[in-house]
Design an enzyme around this catalytic site. Structure first.
Site, PDB file in Angstrom:
ATOM      1  CB  ILE A 181     -17.906 -33.335  15.268  1.00 42.04           C
ATOM      2  CG1 ILE A 181     -18.975 -34.422  15.318  1.00 42.04           C
ATOM      3  CG2 ILE A 181     -17.106 -33.302  16.564  1.00 42.04           C
ATOM      4  CD1 ILE A 181     -18.427 -35.819  15.134  1.00 42.04           C
ATOM      5  CB  CYS A 182     -16.663 -27.791  16.495  1.00 43.51           C
ATOM      6  SG  CYS A 182     -15.360 -26.572  16.575  1.00 43.51           S
ATOM      7  CG  LEU A 183     -12.306 -33.277  17.526  1.00 46.19           C
ATOM      8  CD1 LEU A 183     -12.288 -32.907  19.008  1.00 46.19           C
ATOM      9  CD2 LEU A 183     -12.681 -34.754  17.380  1.00 46.19           C
TER      10      LEU A 183
END
Lengths: 139, 145
Positions: free
Chosen positions: A74-76
């Site tokens: 996840i890109c967060l």
């Protein structure tokens, strides 16, 4: 360590029996999103450096989303440079749920999906719905 | 809370393999061993290809060897299965199949959870340069099991 079960509406987390730092997480696709009706499995691990370092989280259920790659990573920002020890596991999971409602193709992890999203959002949303039916039906 | 066993944090399989994946993508040391995942869609990250460049002062010098590593659900509690794809003549490698035989390669027989695919490849490279291996006659380069 705290046991989390119903973290928030549509989110649950339970520690694995063998490893109290390892959680099985379930997030329901938010209403009004392409993931509505989907049940998404994730895994979360509190590394040794936690809480100075962010928890590690990834999707186990396949999902069509510009900020989530094929391996469920996840890109967060709060999982990376915006992590703060003041944040809780609950905050992280709520942020991931919010990411499902608000895909951000300008900061992609999956280039192809982000391109699709920017070129033809309606069609990308249809693909996301289709994947939700195929892979996240919870059956 | 109140546990003092700070060093006993056990990284679960999938996160361990993600760490190995990221390390492999960055590139390891002098580049003489490397590895990557075979199927970018496999959420369980089971099949890997490793590469070893043969060490100096051995018949393997400059040769490029490809290996297949398979990390099952019980990795890293149990070692991966390891076999050479490129043909090689080496005491710990089965001549018919290319399988690295745990009985003859102690790192697999005495497996520990901290060992990684990198440590296996590095150890195999050392093994190639060991006295009992470094002078063995080799099959033609570019042939496969």
């Amino acid at each position: 360590m705290m046991l989390l079960f119903d973290v928030a509406p549509g989110i649950s987390a339970s520690p694995s029996e063998e490893n109290m730092r390892y959680f099985n997480v379930m997030i329901l696709g938010p209403t009004q999103s392409p993931y509505e009706g989907g049940v998404f499995k994730l895994e979360l691990f509190l590394p040794e450096e936690y809480p100075m370092a962010a928890p590690k989280v990834r999707f186990l259920t396949k999902i069509y989303h510009p900020n989530i790659d094929k391996l469920g990573r996840i890109c967060l920002d709060i999982l990376k440079d915006k992590w703060s020890p003041a944040l809780q596991i609950r905050t992280v999971l709520l942020s991931i749920q919010a990411l499902l409602s608000a895909p951000n193709p300008d900061d992609p992890l999956s280039d192809n999906i982000a391109k699709h999203w920017k070129a033809n959002e309606a069609e990308a949303v249809e693909t996301a719905k289709e994947w939700t039916r195929l892979y996240a039906s919870g059956a | 809370m109140g546990s003092s066993a700070g060093s006993s944090v056990v990284v679960p399989r999938n996160f361990r393999l993600l760490e190995e994946l990221e390390r492999g993508e960055k590139g390891i040391g002098d580049g003489t061993v490397s590895y990557g995942m075979d199927d970018g869609d496999d959420i369980y990250m089971r099949s890997w290809t490793g590469t070893i460049i043969g060490p100096h002062n051995s018949v393997h010098e400059g040769r490029i060897y490809q290996l297949k590593l398979f990390c099952d659900k019980d990795y890293p509690e149990k070692p991966p299965s390891v076999r050479f794809h490129s043909r090689i003549n080496m005491t710990c490698v089965n001549h018919e199949t290319g399988v690295v035989e745990p009985k003859k390669f102690s790192m697999l027989a005495n497996w520990q959870r901290e060992y990684t695919m990198e440590s296996i490849l590095t150890q195999l490279k050392k093994e190639m340069a060991a006295p009992h291996n470094r002078k063995l006659v080799q099959p033609p380069e570019g042939t496969f099991f």
